[in-house]
Design a protein around this motif. Structure first.
Motif, PDB file in Angstrom:
ATOM      1  N   GLN A   1      31.984  37.491  39.239  1.00 47.25           N
ATOM      2  CA  GLN A   1      31.146  37.109  38.086  1.00 47.25           C
ATOM      3  C   GLN A   1      31.767  36.009  37.233  1.00 47.25           C
ATOM      4  O   GLN A   1      31.103  35.447  36.361  1.00 47.25           O
ATOM      5  CB  GLN A   1      30.816  38.324  37.214  1.00 47.25           C
ATOM      6  CG  GLN A   1      32.018  39.060  36.647  1.00 47.25           C
ATOM      7  CD  GLN A   1      32.422  40.247  37.499  1.00 47.25           C
ATOM      8  OE1 GLN A   1      32.368  40.163  38.717  1.00 47.25           O
ATOM      9  NE2 GLN A   1      32.808  41.348  36.858  1.00 47.25           N
ATOM     10  N   SER A   2      33.035  35.667  37.498  1.00 37.67           N
ATOM     11  CA  SER A   2      33.638  34.552  36.744  1.00 37.67           C
ATOM     12  C   SER A   2      32.903  33.248  37.026  1.00 37.67           C
ATOM     13  O   SER A   2      32.930  32.324  36.211  1.00 37.67           O
ATOM     14  CB  SER A   2      35.116  34.411  37.090  1.00 37.67           C
ATOM     15  OG  SER A   2      35.288  34.102  38.461  1.00 37.67           O
TER      16      SER A   2
ATOM     17  N   GLN B   1      45.168  27.136  35.060  1.00 39.53           N
ATOM     18  CA  GLN B   1      44.838  28.475  35.561  1.00 39.53           C
ATOM     19  C   GLN B   1      45.165  28.642  37.044  1.00 39.53           C
ATOM     20  O   GLN B   1      45.067  29.751  37.566  1.00 39.53           O
ATOM     21  CB  GLN B   1      43.339  28.753  35.379  1.00 39.53           C
ATOM     22  CG  GLN B   1      42.855  28.768  33.941  1.00 39.53           C
ATOM     23  CD  GLN B   1      41.330  28.901  33.893  1.00 39.53           C
ATOM     24  OE1 GLN B   1      40.606  27.911  33.946  1.00 39.53           O
ATOM     25  NE2 GLN B   1      40.850  30.128  33.814  1.00 39.53           N
TER      26      GLN B   1
ATOM     27  N   GLY C   1      36.280  37.773  45.314  1.00 36.78           N
ATOM     28  CA  GLY C   1      36.787  37.154  44.102  1.00 36.78           C
ATOM     29  C   GLY C   1      36.961  35.658  44.247  1.00 36.78           C
ATOM     30  O   GLY C   1      36.582  35.061  45.268  1.00 36.78           O
TER      31      GLY C   1
ATOM     32  N   ALA D   1      31.801  36.537  46.212  1.00 37.42           N
ATOM     33  CA  ALA D   1      31.841  35.338  45.355  1.00 37.42           C
ATOM     34  C   ALA D   1      31.226  34.123  46.054  1.00 37.42           C
ATOM     35  O   ALA D   1      30.770  33.195  45.384  1.00 37.42           O
ATOM     36  CB  ALA D   1      33.278  35.035  44.941  1.00 37.42           C
TER      37      ALA D   1
ATOM     38  N   PHE E   1      36.918  25.720  34.856  1.00 41.75           N
ATOM     39  CA  PHE E   1      38.217  26.130  35.372  1.00 41.75           C
ATOM     40  C   PHE E   1      39.178  24.934  35.277  1.00 41.75           C
ATOM     41  O   PHE E   1      38.841  23.830  35.697  1.00 41.75           O
ATOM     42  CB  PHE E   1      38.114  26.584  36.823  1.00 41.75           C
ATOM     43  CG  PHE E   1      37.250  27.807  37.026  1.00 41.75           C
ATOM     44  CD1 PHE E   1      37.446  28.953  36.273  1.00 41.75           C
ATOM     45  CD2 PHE E   1      36.248  27.804  37.977  1.00 41.75           C
ATOM     46  CE1 PHE E   1      36.656  30.076  36.454  1.00 41.75           C
ATOM     47  CE2 PHE E   1      35.445  28.924  38.177  1.00 41.75           C
ATOM     48  CZ  PHE E   1      35.645  30.069  37.410  1.00 41.75           C
TER      49      PHE E   1
ATOM     50  N   CYS F   1      36.275  30.758  47.115  1.00 42.00           N
ATOM     51  CA  CYS F   1      35.453  31.959  46.954  1.00 42.00           C
ATOM     52  C   CYS F   1      35.642  32.886  48.142  1.00 42.00           C
ATOM     53  O   CYS F   1      35.618  32.439  49.296  1.00 42.00           O
ATOM     54  CB  CYS F   1      33.982  31.576  46.824  1.00 42.00           C
ATOM     55  SG  CYS F   1      33.615  30.562  45.382  1.00 42.00           S
TER      56      CYS F   1
ATOM     57  N   GLN G   1      29.452  26.116  41.324  1.00 44.07           N
ATOM     58  CA  GLN G   1      30.600  25.241  41.180  1.00 44.07           C
ATOM     59  C   GLN G   1      30.365  23.887  41.845  1.00 44.07           C
ATOM     60  O   GLN G   1      30.823  22.860  41.345  1.00 44.07           O
ATOM     61  CB  GLN G   1      31.845  25.899  41.766  1.00 44.07           C
ATOM     62  CG  GLN G   1      32.592  26.791  40.800  1.00 44.07           C
ATOM     63  CD  GLN G   1      33.116  26.036  39.604  1.00 44.07           C
ATOM     64  OE1 GLN G   1      33.741  24.987  39.731  1.00 44.07           O
ATOM     65  NE2 GLN G   1      32.856  26.561  38.418  1.00 44.07           N
TER      66      GLN G   1
ATOM     67  N   SER H   1      24.019  37.435  29.894  1.00 42.11           N
ATOM     68  CA  SER H   1      24.080  38.623  30.737  1.00 42.11           C
ATOM     69  C   SER H   1      23.006  39.622  30.345  1.00 42.11           C
ATOM     70  O   SER H   1      22.567  39.675  29.194  1.00 42.11           O
ATOM     71  CB  SER H   1      25.463  39.276  30.655  1.00 42.11           C
ATOM     72  OG  SER H   1      25.709  39.745  29.344  1.00 42.11           O
TER      73      SER H   1
ATOM     74  N   GLN I   1      23.515  36.627  34.425  1.00 41.79           N
ATOM     75  CA  GLN I   1      24.328  37.565  35.200  1.00 41.79           C
ATOM     76  C   GLN I   1      23.820  38.969  34.904  1.00 41.79           C
ATOM     77  O   GLN I   1      23.485  39.287  33.764  1.00 41.79           O
ATOM     78  CB  GLN I   1      25.808  37.409  34.861  1.00 41.79           C
ATOM     79  CG  GLN I   1      26.129  37.270  33.390  1.00 41.79           C
ATOM     80  CD  GLN I   1      27.603  37.052  33.120  1.00 41.79           C
ATOM     81  OE1 GLN I   1      28.469  37.573  33.816  1.00 41.79           O
ATOM     82  NE2 GLN I   1      27.906  36.280  32.087  1.00 41.79           N
TER      83      GLN I   1
ATOM     84  N   ALA J   1      30.062  33.261  34.461  1.00 42.83           N
ATOM     85  CA  ALA J   1      30.455  33.766  33.141  1.00 42.83           C
ATOM     86  C   ALA J   1      29.870  32.959  31.991  1.00 42.83           C
ATOM     87  O   ALA J   1      29.744  33.473  30.870  1.00 42.83           O
ATOM     88  CB  ALA J   1      31.977  33.801  33.029  1.00 42.83           C
TER      89      ALA J   1
ATOM     90  N   LEU K   1      40.117  36.075  40.429  1.00 46.37           N
ATOM     91  CA  LEU K   1      39.149  36.348  39.380  1.00 46.37           C
ATOM     92  C   LEU K   1      37.960  37.074  39.999  1.00 46.37           C
ATOM     93  O   LEU K   1      37.654  36.878  41.177  1.00 46.37           O
ATOM     94  CB  LEU K   1      38.680  35.040  38.734  1.00 46.37           C
ATOM     95  CG  LEU K   1      39.748  34.169  38.070  1.00 46.37           C
ATOM     96  CD1 LEU K   1      39.122  32.872  37.567  1.00 46.37           C
ATOM     97  CD2 LEU K   1      40.445  34.902  36.945  1.00 46.37           C
TER      98      LEU K   1
END
Length: 352
Positions: A245-246, A222, A18, A67, A218, A63, A74, A253, A285, A249, A242
């Motif tokens: 797949q965030s 958060q 995650g 992830a 992000f 990550c 990112q 998909s 995704q 996102a 998270l």
């Protein structure tokens, strides 16, 4: 007694998958923050998504497990920073950590001057990376040369400042200061931007503070702090994550049936009917059924990323069957904690 990971007893690592949105504290390097979060989660695999200086705070996505396969997204993302420029002094490092190497008088900081600077430093720019950076030259980080008092030639990098807001600020460390909010492309050095603005004003400047407000969608609101994370129980820490797949996102998909999912996970391209996978796309995704029945309403399993070219779905970064199972088990535990019906355990069909 120190509570840093290096001074604690050996712990039993485990697979954790995650993204943790960390509000990096002042004074820690990105790697130090990562190692502490990794220790708190007992994670066996982790990585961050681009460094923040020890003097910077703010959004640092970490990550874990599966992830890490998507962390490059990112790294390449646009970012937003808030910084305070201290006018009238240049330092050896371009920030408040360095020694003052030059002092100059400060002109009047008028709205007209700030408007001019905003226009001048918005848009495509060529930026020479600072000597105090992790960029490498002949196998050595630039900061290694800088610490020895050496300066080496650096090539200018092309960056883009999408938006720049500037306003006068008060700071006890300087006679005059400017607060800037910068939305920029990857590879932008805010220290260098601050120095360049100071030179353009004519008085020099260095960075007094730096905070990352946003990266790749992000935002700071958060994020969780290390102090808050440390005060949590292990299930509470897990709940902060998270799903992998965030990180993708924002992309379209594609959902596959069990047969196509299994073949894709084996590395095979999937040819579809015209428009079956959607329009050509550099990244999508991909999901598959999370039960062998593939029944309607069943939870979906995240399989990874692919791209679409001429109605062909071509795998890029895929999860392993074990990673998919681990993530489904975690999802099941969370659903059970809310007294909901857990999803079927599956994935055997995806590799049958």
């Amino acid at each position: 007694m120190s509570t840093s990971p290096s001074h604690r007893q050996k712990i039993q690592r485990r697979p954790v998958h995650g993204v943790l949105l960390l509000d990096k504290p002042l004074g820690l390097s990105s790697n130090q923050a990562l190692q502490k979060a990794k220790w708190l989660l007992r994670a066996d695999k982790a990585g961050h998504t681009g460094t923040l200086d020890p003097l910077a705070t703010g959004v640092l996505p970490l990550c874990f497990g599966a992830a890490t396969k998507f962390s490059q997204i990112q790294l390449d993302a646009d970012k937003t920073y808030e910084a305070v420029l201290l006018l009238g002094q240049k330092t050896s490092t371009g920030d408040a950590e360095g020694d003052v190497i030059e002092t100059r008088p400060i002109p009047a900081i008028t709205p007209e001057l700030l408007d001019e600077m905003t226009r001048r430093f918005t848009g495509p720019l060529a930026q020479i990376p600072p000597m105090y950076s992790a960029l490498k030259k002949d196998g050595k980080a630039l900061y290694e040369y800088a610490r020895k008092g050496e300066e080496v030639e650096r090539e200018a990098r092309h960056i883009t400042i999408f938006k720049l807001d500037m306003a006068p600020a008060q700071d006890p460390r300087a006679q005059a200061a400017i607060k800037i909010v910068v939305n920029c492309s990857k590879g932008t050095y805010i220290r260098t931007l601050g120095e360049d603005i100071g030179e353009a004003i004519g008085c020099g400047a260095h960075l007094g503070s730096l905070r990352r407000l946003e990266t790749g969608g992000f935002v700071a609101g958060q994020c969780v702090s290390l102090a808050a994370l440390e005060a949590m129980t292990e299930p509470e820490r897990e709940a902060c994550l998270l799903p992998p797949q965030s990180l993708v996102a924002a992309y379209p998909s594609v959902t596959l049936d069990a047969d196509n999912a299994g073949r894709l996970l084996s590395g095979l391209r999937r040819r579809g009917e015209p428009g079956q996978w959607g329009a050509d796309a550099p990244l999508v995704q991909v999901y598959g059924p999370s039960s062998s029945s593939g029944q309607a309403g069943a939870a979906q399993a995240f399989l990874g990323s692919a791209h679409i070219t001429a109605d062909e779905l071509i795998p890029q970064r895929l999860l392993s069957p074990i990673e998919i199972q681990d993530i489904l088990k975690t999802t099941q535990r969370r659903l059970e904690s809310f007294a909901l019906e857990p999803p079927d355990r599956m994935v055997a069909s995806l590799h049958s």
